[in-house]
Design a protein around this motif. Structure first.
Motif, mmCIF file in Angstrom:
data_model
loop_
_atom_site.group_PDB
_atom_site.id
_atom_site.type_symbol
_atom_site.label_atom_id
_atom_site.label_comp_id
_atom_site.label_asym_id
_atom_site.label_seq_id
_atom_site.Cartn_x
_atom_site.Cartn_y
_atom_site.Cartn_z
ATOM 1 N N GLY A 100 -3.418 -9.883 -26.288
ATOM 2 C CA GLY A 100 -2.217 -10.467 -26.843
ATOM 3 C C GLY A 100 -2.035 -10.078 -28.295
ATOM 4 O O GLY A 100 -2.845 -9.350 -28.878
ATOM 5 N N VAL A 101 -0.994 -10.594 -28.902
ATOM 6 C CA VAL A 101 -0.695 -10.250 -30.295
ATOM 7 C C VAL A 101 -1.801 -10.711 -31.221
ATOM 8 O O VAL A 101 -2.187 -10.004 -32.157
ATOM 9 C CB VAL A 101 0.661 -10.861 -30.716
ATOM 10 N N ALA A 102 -2.343 -11.903 -31.000
ATOM 11 C CA ALA A 102 -3.393 -12.423 -31.873
ATOM 12 C C ALA A 102 -4.594 -11.481 -31.905
ATOM 13 O O ALA A 102 -5.130 -11.155 -32.970
ATOM 14 C CB ALA A 102 -3.818 -13.816 -31.420
ATOM 15 N N ALA A 103 -5.039 -11.035 -30.733
ATOM 16 C CA ALA A 103 -6.175 -10.115 -30.672
ATOM 17 C C ALA A 103 -5.828 -8.780 -31.311
ATOM 18 O O ALA A 103 -6.674 -8.139 -31.953
ATOM 19 C CB ALA A 103 -6.606 -9.912 -29.219
ATOM 20 N N ALA A 104 -4.575 -8.345 -31.161
ATOM 21 C CA ALA A 104 -4.170 -7.050 -31.714
ATOM 22 C C ALA A 104 -4.203 -7.061 -33.239
ATOM 23 O O ALA A 104 -4.491 -6.035 -33.866
ATOM 24 C CB ALA A 104 -2.776 -6.679 -31.223
ATOM 25 N N THR A 105 -3.906 -8.196 -33.862
ATOM 26 C CA THR A 105 -3.959 -8.240 -35.325
ATOM 27 C C THR A 105 -5.384 -7.993 -35.814
ATOM 28 O O THR A 105 -5.601 -7.325 -36.828
ATOM 29 C CB THR A 105 -3.462 -9.594 -35.855
ATOM 30 N N GLU A 106 -6.357 -8.514 -35.090
ATOM 31 C CA GLU A 106 -7.760 -8.295 -35.455
ATOM 32 C C GLU A 106 -8.164 -6.852 -35.209
ATOM 33 O O GLU A 106 -8.829 -6.219 -36.040
ATOM 34 C CB GLU A 106 -8.668 -9.227 -34.655
ATOM 35 N N LEU A 107 -7.762 -6.309 -34.051
ATOM 36 C CA LEU A 107 -8.138 -4.944 -33.716
ATOM 37 C C LEU A 107 -7.518 -3.952 -34.686
ATOM 38 O O LEU A 107 -8.174 -2.989 -35.111
ATOM 39 C CB LEU A 107 -7.715 -4.624 -32.281
ATOM 40 N N ALA A 108 -6.277 -4.164 -35.073
ATOM 41 C CA ALA A 108 -5.608 -3.257 -36.003
ATOM 42 C C ALA A 108 -6.348 -3.238 -37.345
ATOM 43 O O ALA A 108 -6.538 -2.173 -37.945
ATOM 44 C CB ALA A 108 -4.153 -3.673 -36.204
ATOM 45 N N PRO B 70 1.467 -6.442 -27.725
ATOM 46 C CA PRO B 70 1.448 -5.740 -29.014
ATOM 47 C C PRO B 70 1.559 -4.238 -28.817
ATOM 48 O O PRO B 70 1.158 -3.693 -27.788
ATOM 49 C CB PRO B 70 0.074 -6.115 -29.591
ATOM 50 N N LEU B 71 2.109 -3.569 -29.819
ATOM 51 C CA LEU B 71 2.207 -2.111 -29.815
ATOM 52 C C LEU B 71 1.695 -1.597 -31.155
ATOM 53 O O LEU B 71 2.223 -1.951 -32.209
ATOM 54 C CB LEU B 71 3.659 -1.664 -29.608
ATOM 55 N N LEU B 72 0.658 -0.759 -31.086
ATOM 56 C CA LEU B 72 0.106 -0.126 -32.289
ATOM 57 C C LEU B 72 0.097 1.374 -32.077
ATOM 58 O O LEU B 72 -0.389 1.853 -31.053
ATOM 59 C CB LEU B 72 -1.331 -0.603 -32.546
ATOM 60 N N VAL B 73 0.655 2.111 -33.018
ATOM 61 C CA VAL B 73 0.633 3.574 -32.969
ATOM 62 C C VAL B 73 -0.165 4.059 -34.168
ATOM 63 O O VAL B 73 0.138 3.692 -35.313
ATOM 64 C CB VAL B 73 2.057 4.167 -32.976
ATOM 65 N N LEU B 74 -1.183 4.866 -33.920
ATOM 66 C CA LEU B 74 -2.123 5.286 -34.960
ATOM 67 C C LEU B 74 -2.180 6.799 -35.038
ATOM 68 O O LEU B 74 -2.129 7.490 -34.004
ATOM 69 C CB LEU B 74 -3.531 4.750 -34.648
ATOM 70 N N THR B 75 -2.282 7.307 -36.254
ATOM 71 C CA THR B 75 -2.504 8.728 -36.458
ATOM 72 C C THR B 75 -3.699 8.910 -37.382
ATOM 73 O O THR B 75 -4.041 8.014 -38.156
ATOM 74 C CB THR B 75 -1.271 9.411 -37.087
ATOM 75 N N ALA B 76 -4.301 10.072 -37.318
ATOM 76 C CA ALA B 76 -5.514 10.337 -38.100
ATOM 77 C C ALA B 76 -5.144 10.678 -39.536
ATOM 78 O O ALA B 76 -5.205 11.830 -39.957
ATOM 79 C CB ALA B 76 -6.322 11.455 -37.466
ATOM 80 N N GLY B 77 -4.731 9.667 -40.281
ATOM 81 C CA GLY B 77 -4.479 9.828 -41.705
ATOM 82 C C GLY B 77 -3.128 10.408 -42.073
ATOM 83 O O GLY B 77 -2.779 10.439 -43.255
ATOM 84 N N ASP B 78 -2.335 10.857 -41.119
ATOM 85 C CA ASP B 78 -1.047 11.505 -41.416
ATOM 86 C C ASP B 78 0.078 10.573 -40.981
ATOM 87 O O ASP B 78 0.401 10.480 -39.792
ATOM 88 C CB ASP B 78 -0.960 12.840 -40.678
#
Length: 902
Positions: A496-504, A721-729
């Protein structure tokens, strides 16, 4: 008549014999003035020479001793007779033809390397020093002094170090406290003759620091092993500032404690020194080893026992190390929380600030339990949230989704900790009241969300900017692929969103991975399929349309969409011994011909059955598969999503409703929706024939008890939750940019009462203006960037004060601006305005939010500001040791830039 001679000490006699033999005297005997008694062995071997010691009370006994001397043997005569009483005949056989004295100071000079002179102040200390130096000389001898004179300090320090079994350099407050922890060494010292104990004690109390006085007093009173516990209490009984009832209790405690110091009336200076030395011992010992921690805890518990014996347990809250002090501080904090919990709809500002102050004392305790402290922090965050005025009900489902992502998900994270509670009943009661107040507001939000969800589902309206789970592949993943980037799609089942805030926070902490959002705006969320269970929502996610099914259906649909892609479920991720991931998984991640690698990680969903998801901190440490996959996917854009969220079991608060099925959080629409339920129907309902009853109250369930549940219409389950991550860019994905600080202001910012703050009886002011309702006609994830205003813009930076205006207009500021890498004046004003408004300090997150800087860029921005304002090497901007708080030296800023103070 001469005074009677003293008894000869064996060590002194031996030292005298050594000196005699060293003289090269040819005489076969030496007479020494002493009582004619010898308690030791009669024959000594000194430097290879056999020497017999004979007590001689009469001339006849002396004559017999000389007559009976064996060949090669020398004789020492111990006698009280004078030269005249012995007569010339006997004297002719003796060294120097006289009865010689045992001068202890001569022996001292000899033992200290043959020094030529003694410090007169040493001799005035008393004969006991010379005797003690002779009697207790170490086997290796006394250390030679640096000069030709033996000083008082050299002699007494050497003697004290030997008798206490301490290095001379440790004869200070700290060393004596450490020594007191060894009962064996204390017993050895206190068993010495009284003159020696008294003399060494006098020396130490005059040279080893103010704490030495009470330390040695406790040792001599038989309470030396309690020196450290007594020292820990001393700071409470002799506080620097005290008044009122506490002072009376402290005065009584001082009286009751004095017998443990032999009746010594300790001065405040001595008490403070002892307290500081005792606390320093605790810190050193705890850090030394696991055994050290056990020993330190023994001393802490002993201090608490003594406090109970003398009736001062009420003062332990002032201690920064005693475990009971932490509990008392936590209880005081709980009292502040209980008083702050609203009787009406909001928490007064003054009550929040009182709770924040009480929290600061809890955090300052050195023996604080980190888990309990973190729960207390969460409680304060919830109070700040309750202080903010509640928004009107959202007008659209998109608004409701964004409220969950940007505010209520953070509330859920905090209230999970508060729900888990505290073992202390007094603290637990305060948390129970707070949780009930939070639940009241959250329940209103949940009901509002469920109503909008049911209406939107039944109306079959176009989603517009709302992102649904079946849209993720088309509107998030595919555009990234179309721009030439490969993707790692991580599906964390049950997150859920709560867990995603910690993971992010965990994933982006090191800076290796950077979160990006559409146009660099706030996070958005994804709406799950209904009911919010894996069978419906995950299958719909991987199919790109609303459907239901298991892993085989998911594999078939994913393979059809991306024939070159790989979808990995739990079994495919497992590896043999020594490897965290299967080699085939690593090969797929590294293969440039595989555009999409998708991995389903079940860690959170599994916890809903077998453990307690409410108390787990979801990060790379607890979801190890995420860390392992990210470590091998540095050149891929990572899309981290879920299929549904979850709610936790409410224990005795749970409400079990009847159902024709065994599902936990949804039931077939065989009857009307009851209290806490909502009827939902439409094409997005993948089970139940398109019509189901879903509970929106989190405490409702239908099936057997588990640790957590999903399937219902609560936003904690339905918003993904939706998180999009890039390697520093942060420019890797067109239309996406570095994300701003994700946490809401009430989460990270302490509340401060300012001029014009509403009274406790008035409703609290809103922290940020409400924006107009978002239109849903636009597509947030269209390939062409669409300018859409976020649901809630970051609060504006404080208006630049006159000081900032003067700085930007100053000549020196203009000279220091770097034209190659300029820091915009508006940004400088926002940063400095935030620091000035925060009392010359602000966290990095606050600066980023107020200045509109992406979260991952704020450190570099602050570095640029520091360089801009640093004149001649003097830093106006510094970083606090906590690594997250920026400090402004306002006075130096005015001085360096020649600004008029305003």
């Amino acid at each position: 008549m001469s005074a009677p001679a003293s008894a000869a000490q064996p060590d002194a006699v031996r030292r005298k014999i050594e000196a005699w033999l060293a003289e090269g005297d040819p005489a076969d005997a030496i007479a020494l003035t002493a009582r004619p008694e010898w308690p030791a062995e009669p024959v000594l071997t000194v430097d290879g020479t056999r020497v017999r010691v004979v007590p001689c009370p009469t001339p006849l006994a002396a004559r017999a001793a000389l007559h009976d001397r064996a060949d090669g043997e020398r004789v020492v005569l111990l006698t009280e007779l004078t030269d005249s009483e012995l007569g010339d005949g006997l004297l002719a056989h003796l060294s120097k033809q006289t009865v010689r004295k045992i001068d202890p100071w001569d022996l001292v000079r000899q033992m200290f390397g043959g020094v030529t002179a003694l410090d007169p102040t040493l001799v005035r200390v008393g004969r006991w020093v010379a005797n003690a130096l002779t009697d207790y000389a170490p086997a290796a001898g006394w250390p030679a002094p640096p000069g030709a004179i033996l000083t008082r300090d050299q002699a007494l320090r050497s003697l004290a170090a030997e008798l206490l079994d301490l290095p001379p350099a440790q004869l200070d407050d700290s060393g004596l406290v450490q020594w007191s922890a060894d009962a064996r060494r204390q017993l050895r010292f206190t068993a010495l003759p009284d003159p020696v104990v008294e003399g060494v004690t006098a020396y130490l109390t005059s040279t080893a620091g103010p704490a030495a006085v009470p330390i040695m007093a406790a040792v001599r009173a038989g309470h030396g092993v309690d020196v450290i516990p007594l020292g820990l209490l001393a700071g409470l009984l002799w506080p620097a500032d005290s008044e009122g009832t506490a002072e009376v209790e402290a005065a009584v405690g001082r009286t009751r404690l004095e017998p443990r110091f032999g009746g010594l009336r300790i001065t405040p200076r001595q008490a403070r020194a002892l307290h500081e030395a005792a606390e320093a011992w605790v810190y050193r010992t705890v850090d030394s080893s696991d055994d050290g921690w056990t020993e330190a805890m023994r001393m802490l518990r002993r201090a608490e026992a003594i406090a109970a014996e003398i009736g001062i347990t009420g003062l332990l809250g002032a201690s920064t190390v005693l475990p009971s002090g932490f509990v008392q501080r936590l209880r005081a904090f709980a009292d502040a929380v209980r008083l702050a919990v609203p009787a009406g709809s909001s928490v007064p500002a003054a009550a929040v600030t009182r709770a924040q102050s009480a929290l600061a004392t809890v955090e300052a305790h050195r023996a604080a339990d980190p888990r309990r402290v973190e729960t207390a922090r969460m409680a304060v965050r919830l109070l700040r949230w309750l202080h903010t005025a509640d928004d009107p009900a959202p007008a659209t489902l998109l608004e409701a989704v964004h409220r969950q992502v940007r505010h209520d998900g953070w509330v859920d994270r905090a209230r999970l900790d508060v729900f888990a509670g505290d073992p202390d009943p007094q603290v637990a009661e305060a948390y129970r009241l707070l949780h009930r107040a939070v639940d009241a507001r959250r329940s209103r939000h949940d009901q509002q969300f469920a109503g909008l969800l049911a209406a939107a589902t039944a109306a079959e309206t176009e989603p517009g900017a709302l992102l649904r789970v079946e849209d993720v592949l088309d509107r998030v993943v595919q555009p990234i692929l179309d721009h030439g980037r490969r993707v790692l799609l991580l599906v964390l089942d049950g997150m859920g969103v709560a867990a995603a805030t910690e993971l992010a926070e965990s994933v982006t902490r090191s800076g290796t991975w950077v979160e990006v959002t559409p146009d660099g705006g706030p996070r958005t969320g994804v709406l799950a399929a209904l009911p919010t269970v894996t069978e419906a929502s995950r299958c719909s996610l991987l199919n790109g349309r609303i459907t239901s099914g298991g892993q085989q259906a998911e594999l078939k649909a994913f393979g059809k969409r991306w024939p070159g892609g790989r979808l990995l479920h739990k079994k495919a991720l497992r590896a043999g011994a020594g490897a965290s991931l299967d080699p085939d998984v690593l090969a797929a991640l590294d293969d440039p011909s595989i555009p999409v690698v998708a991995a389903v990680v079940n860690t959170i969903d599994d916890a809903l059955d077998r453990s307690d998801p409410g108390t787990t901190v979801w990060g790379e440490e607890t979801i190890t598969a995420v860390a392992d996959l990210l470590a091998s996917a540095a050149d891929r854009v990572v899309v981290l999503v879920s299929d549904h969220g979850h709610v936790v079991d409410r224990g005795p608060e749970s409400v079990v409703l009847p159902s024709a099925s065994s599902e936990n959080r949804w039931r077939p629409a065989t009857g009307p929706a009851g209290d806490g339920e909502v009827a939902v129907s439409g094409s997005r309902v993948a089970l139940g024939g398109g019509s189901v009853i879903l509970p929106w109250r989190e405490e409702v369930r239908y099936g057997p008890r588990k640790a957590g549940y999903h399937g219902g219409a609560a936003p904690a389950e339905a918003v993904i939750p939706l998180l999009v991550l890039t390697a520093g860019d942060d420019q890797a994905v067109p239309g996406w940019a570095g994300a701003p600080v994700a946490s809401p202001e009430w989460w990270r910012e302490p509340l401060t009462e300012t001029v014009g703050e509403p009274s406790d009886s008035a409703p609290p002011a809103r922290h940020r203006p409400r924006r107009p309702v978002e239109p849903q006609a636009e597509s947030l994830f269209d390939l062409a960037p669409v300018s859409t205003a976020p649901a809630e813009a970051p609060p504006p930076a404080p208006a630049a004060p006159d000081l900032v205006t003067a700085l930007l207009a100053s000549d020196r500021y203009a000279e220091r601006r770097d034209p190659r890498m300029p820091l915009a004046d508006e940004r400088v004003a926002a940063l400095l305005g935030t620091l000035l408004a925060g009392g010359d300090r602000a966290t990095l997150d606050t600066l980023a939010a107020r200045a509109g800087v992406p979260a991952h860029r704020i450190t570099g921005t602050v570095t640029a500001l520091r360089r801009l304002l640093q004149v001649e090497g003097y830093p106006v901007i510094t970083m606090d040791p906590d690594g997250r708080t920026v400090l402004l030296d306002r006075k130096l800023l005015i001085e360096q830039f020649e600004l008029e103070p305003r």
